[in-house]
Design an enzyme around this catalytic site. Sequence first.
Site: not given
Length: 454
Positions: A268, A360
């Site tokens: 991750d 985003y």
Amino acid sequence: MNDTYLDAVSTDVGKKVAKKLGLPQPVRLRRTDTASPDAPLVTGPVLVLQDAWSRASADAVAERLLGWDLDVRRDPHLAEHQRWGAVIVVLTELEAPGQLGGPALDLGEMLRRLAPSGRVITLSRAATGGDAPAQAAARQAVDGFLRSVAKELRAGATGNGLVLAEGLPVEATSVIGALRFLLSARSAFVSGQLLRVSTPGGQAPADWTRPLAGQVAVVTGAARGIGAETARVLARDGAQVIGVDVPGAGDSLSTVMNGVRGSALQLDITAEDAGARILEHARSRYGTLDVVVHNAGILRDKLLVNMTADRWNDLLAVNLLAPLRMNETFAAPGALGPAPRILALASTSGIAGNRGQTNYAAAKAGIIGMVQALAPRLAELGGTANAVAPGFIETDMTARIPPVARQIARRANSLNQGGHPVDVAEALAFLASPQAGGINGQTLRVCGQNLVGQ
Ligand code: NAD
């Protein structure tokens, strides 16, 4: 992802209906994954035009192109059955706006004879505050001109410009390297862009078909979509590739990495030690790491009025904070090889903004700032840092957009279609290559000249 409208208008009947109704008429683009591997760089003769002052530079460009066995012409006459594969307009010595009219109109006369997926490429200079006003105006005029030409092209043809720093000769490796990329099928979905070449840095590869031979690259988020395709294209170009993805995507990551004879690292990227673990994996397997592609990303769309702290923080953690933290490891002196490349995925949303994507767009705009700030540090180390900003690309990420909104989004560009993951991968591979060493701190859009923010 299937674009059924593109399939339909690719038939004779569909083409006629679309024309009659005035509907968008996208065509299948010439791409490296569809053109045969030994397909020529362009599909017809290449014409080199210039303004009256740039003749010597145009001669130098033409000579370089001849070295690639292209049919290079300085004269606009063409046999009846032929179509131009590309028209290059050299405008590097423009001094006043009045000098642009001649070559602009010459180009206009050529456009009806441009081949499908043909290319128009301008070479000009960056306008700076130090220029005389008329010269700055002429230089900046090329930008508006090129962007408009790109919007007028049809049948999958694209228009792009190379903008050279003051004093940089047109023969500089990165100018020639970028010219080759823009001419080729590798740049199928790049249009309306002006790419800056700022230094003479960079090296021509020994073999233009394997420019990354001997390089070791890592791609995050490599289990699917753009990341998986980037792993494939980097491997095709000769690199040894390490793919990183979360443990939950371990099976698909293994499949992708087995397919490119690379290695998979389940990790991750938000882990504190992600950078160190990637570097250690690369060094223990291959002795070095040269290219980093920060591709892993997630969406957590919501209007700001409904945004939760979790959605905001999770997105920023993966899309921006993880690349920033990993770069503390990668951009340290001696961490990467002698000509390091750090690449990251931005987005047109980060340039123009997008409703429902405040988190985003903030992260992707942050990526653009990140590569700008890294550029001088990487230059000191002999390398570069750049970003690629995709527009609408056909992936699992965009497949989740509701159907009507998806149709609108994929048509809202000059090529009237969505890009493919390979289009983004090709741009990343170009910026990773030795011939792109003079391009630094830039964000190259791969968006078919998306209407947003253009
Ligand atoms: P995708 O969702 O298909 O793939 C993203 C991959 O990243 C997945 O395999 C996922 O498992 C991995 N990933 C997510 N979080 C991770 C983490 N914490 N650690 C490691 N891996 C992780 O996305 P895509 O469409 O291929 O997009 C790739 C990149 O391109 C993203 O950064 C995205 O924001 C950007 N981008 C995509 C588009 C588009 O139209 N698809 C447009 C602009 C920008």
